[in-house]
Design an enzyme around this catalytic site. Structure first.
Site, PDB file in Angstrom:
ATOM      1  N   ARG A  61      -2.597   1.192  18.744  1.00 53.68           N
ATOM      2  CA  ARG A  61      -3.319   2.206  17.724  1.00 53.68           C
ATOM      3  C   ARG A  61      -4.926   1.942  17.887  1.00 53.68           C
ATOM      4  O   ARG A  61      -5.703   2.690  17.815  1.00 53.68           O
ATOM      5  CB  ARG A  61      -3.289   1.678  16.373  1.00 53.68           C
ATOM      6  N   TYR A 114      -7.040  29.490  12.290  1.00 58.00           N
ATOM      7  CA  TYR A 114      -5.679  29.064  12.219  1.00 58.00           C
ATOM      8  C   TYR A 114      -5.121  28.949  10.897  1.00 58.00           C
ATOM      9  O   TYR A 114      -5.934  28.382  10.021  1.00 58.00           O
ATOM     10  CB  TYR A 114      -5.411  28.204  13.007  1.00 58.00           C
ATOM     11  N   ASP A 179     -13.194  25.552  17.726  1.00 57.62           N
ATOM     12  CA  ASP A 179     -11.601  25.549  18.142  1.00 57.62           C
ATOM     13  C   ASP A 179     -11.449  26.601  19.129  1.00 57.62           C
ATOM     14  O   ASP A 179     -11.436  27.604  19.033  1.00 57.62           O
ATOM     15  CB  ASP A 179     -10.857  25.687  16.732  1.00 57.62           C
ATOM     16  N   LYS A 204      -0.670  23.540  22.822  1.00 55.69           N
ATOM     17  CA  LYS A 204      -0.623  24.941  23.400  1.00 55.69           C
ATOM     18  C   LYS A 204      -0.745  24.995  24.685  1.00 55.69           C
ATOM     19  O   LYS A 204      -0.113  24.399  25.638  1.00 55.69           O
ATOM     20  CB  LYS A 204      -1.657  25.801  22.454  1.00 55.69           C
TER      21      LYS A 204
HETATM   22  C1  LIG Z   1      -1.853  25.307  16.678  1.00 56.84           C
HETATM   23  C2  LIG Z   1      -3.140  25.372  16.270  1.00 56.84           C
HETATM   24  C3  LIG Z   1      -3.682  24.155  15.564  1.00 56.84           C
HETATM   25  C4  LIG Z   1      -3.032  23.184  15.134  1.00 56.84           C
HETATM   26  O1  LIG Z   1      -2.708  22.198  16.059  1.00 56.84           O
HETATM   27  P1  LIG Z   1      -1.041  21.377  16.085  1.00 56.84           P
HETATM   28  O2  LIG Z   1      -1.159  20.827  17.336  1.00 56.84           O
HETATM   29  O3  LIG Z   1       0.038  22.207  15.680  1.00 56.84           O
HETATM   30  O4  LIG Z   1      -1.563  20.471  14.896  1.00 56.84           O
HETATM   31  C5  LIG Z   1      -5.261  24.278  15.309  1.00 56.84           C
HETATM   32  N1  LIG Z   1      -5.860  25.472  15.855  1.00 56.84           N
HETATM   33  C6  LIG Z   1      -5.319  26.737  16.549  1.00 56.84           C
HETATM   34  C7  LIG Z   1      -6.303  27.497  16.839  1.00 56.84           C
HETATM   35  C8  LIG Z   1      -4.014  26.454  16.777  1.00 56.84           C
HETATM   36  O5  LIG Z   1      -3.274  27.596  17.481  1.00 56.84           O
END
Ligand SMILES: *Cc1c(COP(=O)(O)O)cnc(C)c1O
Length: 400
Positions: A61, A114, A179, A204
């Protein structure tokens, strides 16, 4: 500096010849032998202070060499001083909010974002108060206790582009978190436009194969230190196998992103001319980029397309049933093409009035273009559209 293609291949491999390996070793240890207590204690202290590494990793951790190697590689792609990886994008955002709280408990958020981000910031779960604004109203929303400005560009799911430099100018001394999940470092590097933190759901495009859940934040050393402290205290760490897979995917990231983008340009143009499609949001269409950010802030429009079908919810739901090659599923950025319904799925947690204000209507579908051939995808999508409109009847075509 070396090009992003070259850095994608070589970043994180610097120590390989010294280690005598050609592929990154995976270290699955949860604990490490401590032969010298005094040395172990000083390693523990260093990691507890948020240092990047210590002589002994002590406990998984606190530090993992496979995760740290991916982080170094990813920092290089974002042209960042450092990067910190987490078990998911939401764990990464939570850590950023917790680290920011020492500055104050107020956040300015730009909508749309999101659904999970909208919820986390609105729910009070991490004890921050969020003022949601449009991009032109950030300055007016700032307070002395504002700790962070949070934005997404391109935004999920409307693909609206927000000028990072403009938000940074409005935010003044307040750090800006971008983001950048939809763009990847191949198309956009927010730190070069003044952002302090770049967040990715690495689940993603960075993972790219639909088999790793992960988040990563690229930033400077000071913030990275704080994020590591939060991570070791709260445990939102990334598993080393996930880090290995993310690192393995980096060399093909530029190829994947550019190839999917080429197909997306083609399909977005065709969708825009389709008689059963009301509107298409894609940053490569002139109407979707009024401030000319593609070519300046972003190197290309990416591979996400949002479109509204004629006939509202029923036709949209039927399209999801009728696609054969394209997978109806949430998530994005995989090698295969995915289609989903934002109002019913990814943004279901967002209040209905907010959905309406953002134009997230019942007929809206979001496509994440993969690496299949454009003609196969178009055949599948256009057939599904035609069948859906026929199955739902002409009545649906005049309803909203
Ligand atoms: C999917 C997504 C998230 C969250 O990510 P996880 O890996 O599912 O926790 C945050 N921001 C955007 C733009 C996303 O598409």
């Amino acid at each position: 500096m070396l090009s992003i293609e070259t850095r994608s291949v070589h970043a994180g491999r610097e120590a390989f010849s010294e280690l005598g390996v050609h592929a990154p070793p995976i270290d699955l240890s949860t604990t490490y032998p401590l032969n010298d207590l005094a040395e172990a204690t000083s390693s523990l202290d260093a990691l507890a202070e948020g240092r990047r590494q210590a002589d002994n990793p002590i406990y998984a951790r606190l530090h993992n060499p496979t995760v740290a190697r991916f982080e170094r590689a990813f920092a290089s792609l974002e042209q960042a001083g450092d990067a910190v990886a987490f078990g998911s994008g939401m764990a990464a955002l939570t850590a950023c909010l917790l680290a920011a709280r020492s500055r104050g408990r107020h956040v300015v958020g730009i909508r749309p974002a999101y659904g999970g981000t909208d919820h986390l910031l609105s729910s009070g779960l991490v004890d921050v108060e969020t003022t949601w604004v449009r991009p032109d109203a950030v300055r007016a929303a700032l307070r002395p206790e504002t700790a962070l400005v949070v934005l997404e560009t391109p935004a999920n799911p409307t693909l609206e582009l927000v000028s990072i430099a403009d938000i940074v100018a409005q935010a003044g001394e307040v750090p800006v978190l971008v983001d950048s999940t939809f763009a990847t470092p191949v198309l956009q590097r927010p730190l070069l436009h003044g952002a302090t933190l770049v967040l990715h759901s690495a689940t993603k495009f960075i993972g790219g194969h639909g088999d790793v859940l992960a988040g990563v934040v690229a930033t400077g050393e000071r913030w990275a230190t704080e994020l590591r402290k939060v991570r070791l205290a709260t445990g939102g760490i990334l598993h080393p196998l996930g880090a290995y897979l993310l690192h393995r995917g980096l060399p093909t990231l530029p190829l994947r992103v550019k190839r999917a983008q080429r197909t997306a340009r083609l399909l977005a143009g065709r969708l825009a001319r389709h008689r059963f499609v009301r509107r298409v949001a894609y940053p490569g269409l002139e109407a979707c980029d009024p401030n000319g950010l593609v070519g300046t802030q972003m190197e290309g429009p990416g591979s996400m397309i949002t479109f509204e079908v004629d006939g509202g919810y029923d036709v949209a739901a039927t399209v999801l049933k009728e696609v054969r090659l394209i997978t109806p599923a949430v998530s994005l950025g995989s090698v295969d093409t995915l289609i989903e319904h934002p109002a019913g799925l990814t943004h279901r947690i967002v209040p209905e009035t907010v959905l309406r204000d953002q134009g997230i209507s019942p007929g809206l579908l979001r496509l994440s273009i993969g690496l299949e051939s454009a003609s196969d995808l178009w055949l599948d999508l256009s057939t599904a559209l035609r069948r859906a409109v026929r199955l739902c009847g002409t009545a649906a075509r005049i309803a909203t």
